[in-house]
Design a protein around this motif. Structure first.
Motif, PDB file in Angstrom:
ATOM      1  N   UNK A  98      -1.094  49.521  10.952  1.00  0.00           N
ATOM      2  CA  UNK A  98      -0.459  50.281   9.877  1.00  0.00           C
ATOM      3  C   UNK A  98       1.001  49.848   9.826  1.00  0.00           C
ATOM      4  N   UNK A  99       1.482  49.466   8.645  1.00  0.00           N
ATOM      5  CA  UNK A  99       2.782  48.819   8.564  1.00  0.00           C
ATOM      6  C   UNK A  99       3.473  49.106   7.247  1.00  0.00           C
ATOM      7  N   UNK A 100       4.718  48.656   7.171  1.00  0.00           N
ATOM      8  CA  UNK A 100       5.504  48.771   5.955  1.00  0.00           C
ATOM      9  C   UNK A 100       6.515  47.625   5.959  1.00  0.00           C
ATOM     10  N   UNK A 101       6.954  47.226   4.767  1.00  0.00           N
ATOM     11  CA  UNK A 101       7.932  46.147   4.646  1.00  0.00           C
ATOM     12  C   UNK A 101       9.199  46.649   3.964  1.00  0.00           C
ATOM     13  N   UNK A 102      10.335  46.045   4.279  1.00  0.00           N
ATOM     14  CA  UNK A 102      11.597  46.460   3.661  1.00  0.00           C
ATOM     15  C   UNK A 102      11.857  45.766   2.329  1.00  0.00           C
ATOM     16  N   UNK A 142       9.194  62.813   5.405  1.00  0.00           N
ATOM     17  CA  UNK A 142       9.716  61.988   6.485  1.00  0.00           C
ATOM     18  C   UNK A 142       9.656  62.741   7.807  1.00  0.00           C
ATOM     19  N   UNK A 143       9.986  64.037   7.781  1.00  0.00           N
ATOM     20  CA  UNK A 143       9.985  64.842   9.004  1.00  0.00           C
ATOM     21  C   UNK A 143       8.573  65.002   9.556  1.00  0.00           C
ATOM     22  N   UNK A 144       7.614  65.335   8.685  1.00  0.00           N
ATOM     23  CA  UNK A 144       6.240  65.541   9.168  1.00  0.00           C
ATOM     24  C   UNK A 144       5.617  64.225   9.624  1.00  0.00           C
ATOM     25  N   UNK A 145       5.981  63.134   8.955  1.00  0.00           N
ATOM     26  CA  UNK A 145       5.459  61.828   9.339  1.00  0.00           C
ATOM     27  C   UNK A 145       6.013  61.410  10.699  1.00  0.00           C
ATOM     28  N   UNK A 146       7.308  61.595  10.899  1.00  0.00           N
ATOM     29  CA  UNK A 146       7.926  61.247  12.183  1.00  0.00           C
ATOM     30  C   UNK A 146       7.321  62.065  13.315  1.00  0.00           C
ATOM     31  N   UNK A 199       1.680  51.709  13.733  1.00  0.00           N
ATOM     32  CA  UNK A 199       0.542  52.135  14.551  1.00  0.00           C
ATOM     33  C   UNK A 199      -0.431  50.974  14.655  1.00  0.00           C
ATOM     34  N   UNK A 200      -0.953  50.745  15.860  1.00  0.00           N
ATOM     35  CA  UNK A 200      -1.867  49.610  16.054  1.00  0.00           C
ATOM     36  C   UNK A 200      -3.112  50.021  16.827  1.00  0.00           C
ATOM     37  N   UNK A 201      -3.506  51.290  16.689  1.00  0.00           N
ATOM     38  CA  UNK A 201      -4.758  51.784  17.262  1.00  0.00           C
ATOM     39  C   UNK A 201      -4.824  51.603  18.778  1.00  0.00           C
ATOM     40  N   UNK A 202      -3.637  51.547  19.413  1.00  0.00           N
ATOM     41  CA  UNK A 202      -3.539  51.415  20.877  1.00  0.00           C
ATOM     42  C   UNK A 202      -4.224  50.154  21.405  1.00  0.00           C
ATOM     43  N   UNK A 212       4.253  45.265  19.691  1.00  0.00           N
ATOM     44  CA  UNK A 212       5.486  46.005  19.461  1.00  0.00           C
ATOM     45  C   UNK A 212       5.402  46.844  18.195  1.00  0.00           C
ATOM     46  N   UNK A 213       5.907  48.066  18.269  1.00  0.00           N
ATOM     47  CA  UNK A 213       6.041  48.938  17.103  1.00  0.00           C
ATOM     48  C   UNK A 213       7.509  48.975  16.680  1.00  0.00           C
ATOM     49  N   UNK A 214       7.739  49.351  15.426  1.00  0.00           N
ATOM     50  CA  UNK A 214       9.101  49.347  14.871  1.00  0.00           C
ATOM     51  C   UNK A 214       9.338  50.661  14.136  1.00  0.00           C
ATOM     52  N   UNK A 215       9.231  51.754  14.867  1.00  0.00           N
ATOM     53  CA  UNK A 215       9.197  53.083  14.268  1.00  0.00           C
ATOM     54  C   UNK A 215      10.483  53.418  13.512  1.00  0.00           C
ATOM     55  N   UNK A 216      11.620  53.193  14.134  1.00  0.00           N
ATOM     56  CA  UNK A 216      12.888  53.600  13.523  1.00  0.00           C
ATOM     57  C   UNK A 216      13.128  52.871  12.204  1.00  0.00           C
ATOM     58  N   UNK A 217      12.930  51.550  12.192  1.00  0.00           N
ATOM     59  CA  UNK A 217      13.135  50.796  10.963  1.00  0.00           C
ATOM     60  C   UNK A 217      12.095  51.177   9.909  1.00  0.00           C
TER      61      UNK A 217
END
Length: 353
Positions: A98-102, A142-146, A199-202, A212-217
């Motif tokens: 699960x990902x996102x791009x800037x 954003x709060x509930x997702x975090x 998220x990478x399903x562990x 590696x995850x990139x949660x903050x970005x």
């Protein structure tokens, strides 16, 4: 002389890949093959020319050699510095992270001048019931997702959609997404390799390490206000020759993607304004140009130099044509001239809203 350019694919062996590109006529190396970078100027996977007098030349070298003869006179100077589009085939034998791009501005500041990543998908094949993640669920903040990310319960915050062969999906920067298992698709995107994994399903790699995850970005760039957006658009078609049509599917400032359905012969013109790319997804045929002809078939991709001049495509085939558009000149005006209203256009062509 300018001619239709084919390239040697760059294969990637990510853990979720398979062997399904063989069904598209690809000759694969041993082991897992997750991605085939068909036309790429990105340093993480540079294409080299596979045909004609420029055979063996890397795409960055070709851009430097030909300049605007290749790129076109109507694109900005930045297109000479960074070839703007990248074409991939993706084999999701297992689900992707699960990902996102800037967007461009965020990537430039936070990723050493890298471009952002807006992209689109065309579903080539999908097993029955195949699904992918497209956006966060309506009402997620954003709060509930975090909070969900912190508890490793992100999946309840995501929107899942079923996909079928022939579907088109626009994936703008800021949209949370993930390809599900059993899907093979073509991806057209900005020239960027910036991905923020949520998220990478562990899962672990072959060495037992989690990716590696990139949660903050990721939280910085997710478009929480866009939740609930429309996923699939019908597109608008124009007849271009007898039994031949093109359908405008996705259009934004980064790329326009049209679906060509050819049963016979069409005439096109590389008039010097901009290059274009074709990804051939069904059938076979040939591109005839001044000085020769190039055979094309399913699974192949071709770059047409901006100043190549007139050419014909003959055969029974389907192809994705992509280019960096002038939205008024290349999209809105042709569709209005074909009788479509602005309301029709914005309702049916993804990316314009």
């Amino acid at each position: 002389m300018l001619y239709p350019l084919k390239f040697n694919a760059v294969f990637k062996d990510y853990i979720w890949g398979g062997r399904n590109f063989q069904k598209l006529g690809k000759r694969l190396p041993e082991g897992i093959v997750a991605e085939s970078w068909e036309i790429s100027c990105h340093p993480d996977g540079v294409s080299t020319v596979a045909n004609g007098s420029y055979e063996g030349l890397p795409l960055p070298g070709l851009v430097k050699k030909l300049g605007r003869k290749l790129i076109g006179c109507e694109l900005p100077d930045s297109a000479l510095e960074k070839f703007p589009l990248l074409v991939k085939l993706i084999d999701a034998n297992d689900k992707l992270s699960v990902q996102v791009h800037p967007e461009d501005q965020y990537a430039a500041v936070n990723e050493n001048g890298e471009l952002g990543k807006n992209e689109m998908w065309y579903i080539i094949s999908a097993k029955p019931g195949a699904k992918l993640i497209y956006d966060i669920a309506p009402g997620v903040t954003k709060a509930s997702f975090a909070k969900a990310v912190g508890k490793n319960k992100i999946e309840a915050c995501l929107k899942y959609i079923e996909v079928f062969p022939g579907d088109f999906l626009n994936i703008p920067a800021g949209l949370v997404h993930a390809i599900g298992e059993g899907i093979v698709l073509a991806e057209i995107q900005q020239t960027s390799n910036t991905t923020y994994r949520l998220y990478d399903y562990n899962r672990t790699d072959k060495n037992g390490n989690k990716r590696t995850l990139h949660i903050e970005k990721a939280l910085d760039v997710i478009d929480f206000d866009g939740a609930g957006r429309k996923e699939k658009y019908q597109g608008l078609s124009i007849k271009i020759a007898e039994s031949c049509y093109k359908t405008y599917k996705i259009a934004n400032k980064y790329f326009c993607v049209e679906l060509y359905d050819i049963n016979g012969t069409i005439e096109e013109n590389a008039d010097g304004s901009r290059f274009c790319l074709y990804v051939f997804i069904e059938g076979e045929g040939r591109i005839e140009y001044q000085g020769g002809a190039e055979y094309v078939s399913q699974g192949q991709s071709v770059l047409i130099p901006a100043f190549m001049g007139g050419y014909h495509i003959r055969g029974n085939l389907k192809a994705l044509k992509s280019y960096v558009p002038d939205l008024n000149k290349n999209v809105l005006e042709p569709l209005e001239n074909a009788g479509y209203s602005k309301e029709d256009i914005f309702k049916n062509v993804s990316g314009l809203e």
